[in-house]
Structure formats: C-alpha cells, structure tokens
Scaffold this motif. Structure first.
Motif, PDB file in Angstrom:
ATOM      1  N   ASN A 141       0.854  -1.197   0.000  1.00 16.97           N
ATOM      2  CA  ASN A 141       0.000   0.000   0.000  1.00 16.97           C
ATOM      3  C   ASN A 141       0.885   1.240   0.000  1.00 16.97           C
ATOM      4  OD1 ASN A 141      -2.871  -1.257   0.774  1.00 16.97           O
ATOM      5  ND2 ASN A 141      -1.319  -2.237   2.052  1.00 16.97           N
ATOM      6  N   ALA A 142       1.659   1.427  -1.072  1.00 14.16           N
ATOM      7  CA  ALA A 142       2.686   2.474  -1.094  1.00 14.16           C
ATOM      8  C   ALA A 142       2.102   3.864  -0.894  1.00 14.16           C
ATOM      9  CB  ALA A 142       3.469   2.417  -2.405  1.00 14.16           C
ATOM     10  N   ALA A 143       0.850   4.094  -1.311  1.00 13.73           N
ATOM     11  CA  ALA A 143       0.248   5.414  -1.138  1.00 13.73           C
ATOM     12  C   ALA A 143       0.137   5.787   0.338  1.00 13.73           C
ATOM     13  CB  ALA A 143      -1.140   5.461  -1.789  1.00 13.73           C
ATOM     14  N   ALA A 144       0.159   4.777   1.230  1.00 15.01           N
ATOM     15  CA  ALA A 144       0.061   5.043   2.668  1.00 15.01           C
ATOM     16  C   ALA A 144       1.324   5.693   3.225  1.00 15.01           C
ATOM     17  CB  ALA A 144      -0.221   3.736   3.420  1.00 15.01           C
ATOM     18  N   TRP A 145       2.425   5.683   2.464  1.00 14.40           N
ATOM     19  CA  TRP A 145       3.667   6.314   2.930  1.00 14.40           C
ATOM     20  C   TRP A 145       3.432   7.778   3.262  1.00 14.40           C
ATOM     21  CZ3 TRP A 145       8.269   4.527   4.478  1.00 14.40           C
ATOM     22  CH2 TRP A 145       9.348   5.405   4.548  1.00 14.40           C
ATOM     23  N   ASP A 146       2.604   8.451   2.458  1.00  8.68           N
ATOM     24  CA  ASP A 146       2.341   9.870   2.697  1.00  8.68           C
ATOM     25  C   ASP A 146       1.479  10.103   3.924  1.00  8.68           C
ATOM     26  OD1 ASP A 146       2.181  10.788  -0.830  1.00  8.68           O
ATOM     27  OD2 ASP A 146       3.853  10.740   0.582  1.00  8.68           O
ATOM     28  N   ARG A 147       0.867   9.051   4.456  1.00  6.97           N
ATOM     29  CA  ARG A 147       0.094   9.201   5.695  1.00  6.97           C
ATOM     30  C   ARG A 147       1.002   9.283   6.912  1.00  6.97           C
ATOM     31  NH1 ARG A 147      -4.645   4.740   5.378  1.00  6.97           N
ATOM     32  NH2 ARG A 147      -4.213   4.832   7.606  1.00  6.97           N
ATOM     33  N   LEU A 148       2.242   8.863   6.740  1.00  9.00           N
ATOM     34  CA  LEU A 148       3.189   8.865   7.851  1.00  9.00           C
ATOM     35  C   LEU A 148       3.879  10.223   7.949  1.00  9.00           C
ATOM     36  CD1 LEU A 148       4.847   5.364   7.310  1.00  9.00           C
ATOM     37  CD2 LEU A 148       2.726   5.928   8.507  1.00  9.00           C
ATOM     38  N   SER A 149       4.326  10.554   9.139  1.00 12.43           N
ATOM     39  CA  SER A 149       5.009  11.824   9.356  1.00 12.43           C
ATOM     40  C   SER A 149       6.462  11.747   8.903  1.00 12.43           C
ATOM     41  CB  SER A 149       4.958  12.192  10.843  1.00 12.43           C
ATOM     42  OG  SER A 149       5.758  11.296  11.600  1.00 12.43           O
ATOM     43  N   ALA A 150       7.100  12.907   8.836  1.00 12.12           N
ATOM     44  CA  ALA A 150       8.520  12.950   8.485  1.00 12.12           C
ATOM     45  C   ALA A 150       9.355  12.192   9.521  1.00 12.12           C
ATOM     46  CB  ALA A 150       8.985  14.401   8.374  1.00 12.12           C
ATOM     47  N   ASP A 151       8.948  12.265  10.790  1.00  9.88           N
ATOM     48  CA  ASP A 151       9.667  11.527  11.834  1.00  9.88           C
ATOM     49  C   ASP A 151       9.536  10.022  11.624  1.00  9.88           C
ATOM     50  OD1 ASP A 151       9.019  13.802  14.630  1.00  9.88           O
ATOM     51  OD2 ASP A 151      10.455  13.862  12.979  1.00  9.88           O
ATOM     52  N   ASP A 152       8.337   9.577  11.205  1.00 15.24           N
ATOM     53  CA  ASP A 152       8.158   8.154  10.907  1.00 15.24           C
ATOM     54  C   ASP A 152       9.082   7.724   9.776  1.00 15.24           C
ATOM     55  OD1 ASP A 152       4.553   8.242  11.423  1.00 15.24           O
ATOM     56  OD2 ASP A 152       6.185   7.844  12.825  1.00 15.24           O
ATOM     57  N   HIS A 153       9.148   8.555   8.716  1.00 13.83           N
ATOM     58  CA  HIS A 153      10.022   8.230   7.576  1.00 13.83           C
ATOM     59  C   HIS A 153      11.471   8.081   8.044  1.00 13.83           C
ATOM     60  CE1 HIS A 153       6.993  10.331   4.662  1.00 13.83           C
ATOM     61  NE2 HIS A 153       6.535   9.196   5.146  1.00 13.83           N
ATOM     62  N   ALA A 154      11.916   9.034   8.844  1.00 12.48           N
ATOM     63  CA  ALA A 154      13.311   8.990   9.314  1.00 12.48           C
ATOM     64  C   ALA A 154      13.544   7.765  10.197  1.00 12.48           C
ATOM     65  CB  ALA A 154      13.635  10.272  10.075  1.00 12.48           C
ATOM     66  N   MET A 155      12.587   7.479  11.070  1.00 15.92           N
ATOM     67  CA  MET A 155      12.727   6.320  11.959  1.00 15.92           C
ATOM     68  C   MET A 155      12.863   5.034  11.154  1.00 15.92           C
ATOM     69  SD  MET A 155       9.925   4.808  14.683  1.00 15.92           S
ATOM     70  CE  MET A 155       8.765   4.419  13.364  1.00 15.92           C
ATOM     71  N   LEU A 156      12.014   4.844  10.159  1.00 17.20           N
ATOM     72  CA  LEU A 156      12.036   3.616   9.371  1.00 17.20           C
ATOM     73  C   LEU A 156      13.300   3.509   8.520  1.00 17.20           C
ATOM     74  CD1 LEU A 156       8.307   3.524   8.204  1.00 17.20           C
ATOM     75  CD2 LEU A 156       9.360   2.111   9.973  1.00 17.20           C
ATOM     76  N   ALA A 157      13.687   4.634   7.905  1.00 12.40           N
ATOM     77  CA  ALA A 157      14.842   4.609   7.004  1.00 12.40           C
ATOM     78  C   ALA A 157      16.157   4.364   7.743  1.00 12.40           C
ATOM     79  CB  ALA A 157      14.921   5.903   6.208  1.00 12.40           C
ATOM     80  N   HIS A 158      16.187   4.620   9.055  1.00 11.98           N
ATOM     81  CA  HIS A 158      17.430   4.443   9.816  1.00 11.98           C
ATOM     82  C   HIS A 158      17.464   3.125  10.600  1.00 11.98           C
ATOM     83  CE1 HIS A 158      17.778   8.789   9.018  1.00 11.98           C
ATOM     84  NE2 HIS A 158      19.066   8.576   9.135  1.00 11.98           N
ATOM     85  N   LEU A 159      16.498   2.252  10.347  1.00 10.29           N
ATOM     86  CA  LEU A 159      16.527   0.942  10.985  1.00 10.29           C
ATOM     87  C   LEU A 159      17.670   0.114  10.399  1.00 10.29           C
ATOM     88  CD1 LEU A 159      12.707   0.112  10.992  1.00 10.29           C
ATOM     89  CD2 LEU A 159      14.110   0.604  13.002  1.00 10.29           C
ATOM     90  N   PRO A 160      18.156  -0.887  11.137  1.00 16.50           N
ATOM     91  CA  PRO A 160      19.223  -1.746  10.602  1.00 16.50           C
ATOM     92  C   PRO A 160      18.730  -2.533   9.394  1.00 16.50           C
ATOM     93  CG  PRO A 160      18.975  -2.012  12.995  1.00 16.50           C
ATOM     94  CD  PRO A 160      17.802  -1.217  12.528  1.00 16.50           C
ATOM     95  N   ALA A 161      19.690  -3.027   8.600  1.00 14.20           N
ATOM     96  CA  ALA A 161      19.360  -3.836   7.426  1.00 14.20           C
ATOM     97  C   ALA A 161      18.661  -5.129   7.876  1.00 14.20           C
ATOM     98  CB  ALA A 161      20.626  -4.148   6.638  1.00 14.20           C
ATOM     99  N   PRO A 162      17.729  -5.662   7.073  1.00 12.70           N
ATOM    100  CA  PRO A 162      17.360  -5.162   5.739  1.00 12.70           C
ATOM    101  C   PRO A 162      16.292  -4.083   5.744  1.00 12.70           C
ATOM    102  CG  PRO A 162      16.147  -7.168   6.184  1.00 12.70           C
ATOM    103  CD  PRO A 162      17.030  -6.940   7.389  1.00 12.70           C
ATOM    104  N   HIS A 163      15.728  -3.789   6.935  1.00 12.52           N
ATOM    105  CA  HIS A 163      14.543  -2.928   6.982  1.00 12.52           C
ATOM    106  C   HIS A 163      14.845  -1.500   6.558  1.00 12.52           C
ATOM    107  CE1 HIS A 163      14.008  -6.094  10.201  1.00 12.52           C
ATOM    108  NE2 HIS A 163      13.049  -6.377   9.337  1.00 12.52           N
ATOM    109  N   GLY A 164      15.864  -0.883   7.124  1.00 10.42           N
ATOM    110  CA  GLY A 164      16.183   0.500   6.790  1.00 10.42           C
ATOM    111  C   GLY A 164      16.440   0.710   5.308  1.00 10.42           C
ATOM    112  N   PRO A 165      17.307  -0.109   4.691  1.00 10.71           N
ATOM    113  CA  PRO A 165      17.531   0.056   3.248  1.00 10.71           C
ATOM    114  C   PRO A 165      16.261  -0.113   2.409  1.00 10.71           C
ATOM    115  CG  PRO A 165      19.292  -1.244   4.220  1.00 10.71           C
ATOM    116  CD  PRO A 165      18.273  -1.051   5.298  1.00 10.71           C
TER     117      PRO A 165
END
Length: 658
Positions: free
Chosen positions: A532-556
């Motif tokens: 459900n990629a359109a749901a990405w915009d429902r998340l806040s900027a802090d959520d985006h940063a939190m997810l993107a900085h998780l350890p591999a493989p999740h963050g990447p």
C-alpha cells in the motif's frame, strides 16, 4: 480536517480581498470599488469589480463571484484547506488542528518557514539569471533563432546561467550557505575538499537557458536548464527538494491558468520550449511535464482548472509509450463529466513546427480531432491482438480488464464494457462475469480505495524496458493492487499481427494462501507499506526517518521505497515489483508483501498498518527514554525531552496496539 466556522469568519475579517485579488489582477480604483480585467474569462475592457466594503468580488461579464477564499480556490486551483492555510499564514493566524500535537504543529510551522526561505533563494537566483540573459548575446540569439520574442521570454521569466563553476558566488554573499544546496542550485561533494578545507561546491546549472518552474501561487520552486549547443543532458532539472517534486508539478501551469479557462482545455506537451513557443503562437493554455511520465497528481492538478485535457505526443514509438503512461494516469480520474484526448503529431513535427507550417487554425482543428480516451483505451488494449482468432480475442479481454477496471463507475465505463464485449465476441454480462472471477493463482477483484484512485499506474523508467511484465500474482496481464494494471505491451494502434510480445522473467515463487506470522512488527510494516505504497504519505517525516534508519534489511528497504515515491509518486505494487528486480532485498520484500496481501482486504491492511506504526513509535520512544534516563538527573535538556517522551507515550498507548 474540519475547520471551525468561527475561525473562517475571523480569517475573512482579517484579510482584505482587494489585497488578495491584487496579487494576481491589476486593479484600479473606480468609485467605491476596484476594477480590473477578469482573470476567469477573456475581455478587453474591465468588468471585474472588487468591493472593499463588502469584501467580495464580482464579474459582470461571466458572473464569477465570491470572497477571498473562493478567489484563491478558483484562480489558483487550491483546495479549500490550502486556501485557508495560505490566507492564515499571510495574517499570522494558526489554523486549528485538534488532532495535531503542539510538537507536530511546531514542526509544521518550521517546515513552512523552510519552504518560504527556499523559494526566496530561488526567486533571487531567477532574477539573477534573467539579468544575465540580457548580457549574453549567444543565449539571446539562440532564443531568437527559436522564434521567441523578448515579450514572451519576459512573461515566462527566461534567463541564462553563465559558464563558470561558481557564478552564483557573485549573487549570494555566502556561497557556503546550506540553503544553496537544499534549493538545488549548488552541488556539494562532501568527499572532495577545496583549498580552504571545505567541501567542494559548484553551480548545478552552467551555460544553459533557464526556465523558472513556478507553483500555482507563482513562487519559484525550481528550474529547468537547456543546453545551447550539443551536450548532455539536453535538459537538466532541479533535484527533488522540500518545495519541488517533478511528479507533482507542471511547467507553465501558473502562466497558463487564465488561458486554460479561455480555451476550455489544457494542452499537455513534452517540453519547456513547446510551452513557451505555443504561448507565443496563440496557445497559452499549454503546460509540460518536467522530464518525467505523466502522473495522476499531474492530471488531478489540471482538473482543478478545467474539465478537458488534451495530451500531445510525438507520433513515434516513444510518444506512443508516453501516451500509454498518460492513459494509465488519467483513467481513475476520467469521470463522465471530464474529457481526456490524445493528440499524435506527425513524426516530423512538434507543436511549434506544426503551427508554423500549417497555421494556428489548422492546429486548433487538429486538436479538436484528437483521439478520445475511450478510443485510445480500446486501441491500447487490442495492440498486437489478432481479432480474427479466438486466442487474439481472449488476449484482448485480458489486456482490457485492468484498463477498464481503473475507470470510475459511470456511463463511460458501461459503454466501454459493451464495446469491448463486441470486439471480444461475447455478451457484456458474460465479459463482466469473467473479469469478476479470478483466474488460477489470482486474487479476487476488489474495490479501489480512495488513495489508490490517485495512485499512478506507470512503472518507473527501469521497468519500461520490459514489455508485458507479470502482475503481483505472477500471472501475466493480471490486475495490480488497487485495480492498477500491470505493465502491458503496447506500441502503435493496430489490432492484428503477432507483434513483438515477450514475457519478462517471472518473479520469485509466491505462496498464495500459505500465511505465516511475520518475524517482527518491522517485517509486517515492510509488507504492508510496499503493498500500500500510497500510505507512505500518511506517515510523518519523523516516521520516515525512523524507518529509514533501521538496521538492514529494513532501513535500506524503506529508504529505497522513499526514493521510489519521490521519483515516481505513489506506485502500485506491480510497478514496485518491477523496480525491485536485482535489489539485494528483492526476495525478502516479495515474501513480506505476499504475507501482507494474503487476506486481499486493503482496508484491513491499512488499519493494521496504523496499529503496527503506532507500536513501532512506542518502541522507538521507549528506547530513547531508556537512553535519556541516566542523564536526566543532571541534564535539564534531557529531563525536558524525557518528559515530552513520557507524555507522548501516554497519548500513543491510549490507541489500540497490535
């Protein structure tokens, strides 16, 4: 969000409709009111009146009328919420948002301030480029050679970026200012140091004709630069920034708004020069995508200004492919009250050369005869289908299903069902029943969600090279998530012949019906967000940063997803699946998406995603709380942050967790 009526009344009491309208219309005092040329229809003598006492505008020619909010909505294409926020910012009011925390409100205010600062930087650069154009005979000669006058160049704010690596150092007092990099004007290489020990910097645009890109409010948000001679790339755009996303903006829309209303349609072309040249030749209703495929965001934005859109493409294979992507983007928005057409120019012409060769009247007639969406849909679906054989007609049915399904309910959709059924050689009811019944290995069709209705159906550039790819179920021609079609082969409009249809390599094996528990909440978030990629915009900027900085493989994975959405907009799973090919986490992501979609219920998936994200936020805050506990006794900053975390956790834990 619901805005209290009391706030709307206070806002209208504080703003002056004369000031608001005066930003877009030249007004002159005429008795008790102000008069000007109506921006909503063409006229030579002013019939547009703005009353400062009544705080109301009215056109005696076309009947347009309203208050300051209505003017912004009608003239700029803003939504009601956007218009209210724009006016509130001008008068220093905070729009009430009951569901937003003070911290989130503060971050939003900082983001708005950052955007305003970036547009100021870009406006300053635009003025410098315009000044430099006057002192560049070679650039002026180039524009004259393309048939442009100084008047049209001024109307579009054309400029010139001189040769030299650091020309902007003479425009901005501090060339090391971070905003120059954030705005996309300057490139910085952290791994390369200059003689002063600082990271090496240089201008992004050099020796190029500069086309300022403006949003619907008229703010400069980026640039397109064209080489004067031979060189690559021919066109260079600003990168994605907090104020600029090429998947959402259209070049020339700000300048074309009034002309679109006057002509009754918007003409979408493929390049900056097409827009400028057409404006000079009497077709100022032209806009252009910014070096990317047309997206639903582009179409949705155009429909704010008009109910009729004509896409103009070259008649070659590349133009046909671009037209197919525009069709995919337009289908979910093609209601019975809207008109979408496709104009294919002769191979030897672009719009500019066609008008110069045949005249404006001939081009206008050419536009009138453009291919309607319904005919183009049938042609696209029947490409490479031999309708003289049962197999060819069956293939037409398979290729038409995702296109037809993407249309909103209405008379057009029902008429197309009957037309397609005739071509396929079966009854409408039988065809509809076949499309509702899933084939082997396919999930049942389901209703499109509101978010999916605006999701693009086009695959990114690296997916375009593989004609006819598999859908999310691994079945060629199957329907993508949310009713979006998987990429289908198509070139030309013929209905017979075998063509050059090929299958791309199949995705990894799927395990339909074999649901297992994800190893962790983050695994589940991967599956739900990719599905459900359109749901990405429902998340806040802090959520985006939190997810993107998780350890591999999740963050990447999340960093990759964010990059895809920045580049192409909210893509369906079918398109993301193609873009994943060759990535190290391809098999992992496919497995998680399989588990997320085994129940085939998008609303339940989104509800579960909300719960998963809420739990992940709590986990992140609890980790931060543990790290701060030891310092809180001695560090007042840490103590205050710890208090905020505990307050936020109490709020989050009132929401049901998964």
């Amino acid at each position: 969000m619901a805005i209290p009526q009391s706030f709307i009344q206070e806002l209208l009491a504080r703003v002056d409709v004369v000031d608001v309208v005066g930003r877009y219309v030249q007004l002159k005092k005429g008795g008790a009111n102000f008069m000007g040329l109506c921006p909503f229809h063409g006229e030579k003598s002013p019939s547009f009146s703005v009353s400062p006492s009544k705080q109301f505008y009215h056109c005696f020619g076309c009947g347009a009328n309203g208050n300051a909010i209505g003017f912004l909505m009608e003239h700029t294409g803003m939504s009601f919420i956007e218009a209210v926020k724009d006016l509130a910012q001008q008068v220093g009011l905070q729009v009430p948002e009951d569901d937003v925390t003070p911290q989130e409100r503060e971050r939003a205010a900082q983001q708005r301030q950052k955007q305003a600062t970036l547009t100021d930087v870009l406006e300053k650069a635009a003025k410098a480029y315009q000044k430099d154009l006057k002192d560049a005979p070679r650039a002026v000669d180039y524009l004259k050679g393309r048939g442009l006058t100084g008047q049209v160049a001024k109307a579009f704010g054309l400029g010139y970026a001189p040769e030299g690596w650091r020309h902007l150092a003479g425009v901005f007092p501090d060339y090391s200012e971070p905003l120059l990099v954030e705005s996309g004007l300057v490139i910085e290489h952290e791994d390369e140091k200059g003689q002063d020990g600082q990271a090496k910097r240089y201008d992004r645009f050099r020796d190029r004709i500069m086309f300022p890109i403006r949003n619907v409010k008229g703010d400069c948000i980026g640039f397109g630069g064209r080489v004067l001679d031979k060189g690559e790339p021919k066109y260079l755009n600003s990168p994605e920034t907090p104020v600029f996303s090429k998947g959402r903006e259209l070049y020339g829309l700000f300048e074309a708004r009034t002309a679109i209303r006057q002509h009754g349609y918007a003409l979408v072309t493929e390049g900056y020069m097409d827009v400028v040249a057409l404006a000079q030749l009497g077709f100022a209703n032209a806009v252009a995508t910014l070096g990317t495929a047309c997206t639903p965001d582009h179409v949705h934005k155009l429909f704010r200004f008009t109910d009729a859109v004509v896409f103009s493409f070259d008649g070659d294979a590349a133009g046909r492919r671009a037209a197919r992507k525009a069709l995919d983007a337009a289908l979910p928005l093609a209601t019975d009250t809207r008109s979408v057409k496709f104009l294919f120019l002769p191979p030897e012409h672009d719009p500019d050369s066609y008008i110069r060769a045949h005249g404006a009247d001939a081009f206008a007639q050419f536009v009138q005869g453009a291919t309607p969406l319904s005919r183009f849909l049938v042609d696209a679906a029947s490409a490479d289908c031999d309708l003289g054989s049962a197999e060819g007609r069956a293939r037409l049915a398979a290729q038409a299903q995702p296109l037809w399904s993407a249309l909103p309910e209405g008379a057009l959709k029902q008429q197309l069902l009957a037309e397609l059924a005739r071509d396929i050689g079966i009854g409408s009811a039988d065809l509809h029943q076949i499309w509702l019944k899933p084939g082997p290995g396919q999930r049942p069709a389901r209703a499109r969600s509101a978010d999916a209705a605006h999701a693009p159906n086009t695959a990114p550039a690296n997916a375009a090279a593989a004609p006819h790819t598999a859908g999310p179920s691994g079945v060629p021609g199957s329907t993508a998530r949310g009713g979006s079609p998987a990429r289908q082969p198509w070139s030309g409009s013929g209905r017979s012949g075998s063509g050059n249809w090929r299958r791309s390599p199949p995705p990894p094996p799927r395990m339909l019906g074999q649901q297992r528990a994800s190893r962790s909440r983050v695994d589940r978030a991967v599956g739900l967000l990719l599905a459900n990629a359109a749901a990405w915009d429902r998340l806040s900027a802090d959520d985006h940063a939190m997810l993107a900085h998780l350890p591999a493989p999740h963050g990447p994975v999340f960093a990759w997803l964010e990059a895809q959405l920045h580049e192409h907009g909210p893509l369906p799973w079918a398109a993301l699946r193609e873009a994943l090919r060759g990535e190290s986490f391809e098999a992992y992501v496919c497995a998680e998406v399989e588990q997320a979609t085994v129940a085939a219920d998008s609303e339940a998936e989104l509800q579960e995603l909300d719960g998963v994200m809420n739990r992940l936020r709590c986990d992140e805050l609890e980790r931060e709380s543990q790290a701060l506990s030891a310092r809180a006794a001695l560090d007042p900053v840490a103590r205050e942050r710890l208090r905020e975390i505990h307050e936020r956790l109490r709020t989050l834990k009132t929401i049901p967790l998964v």
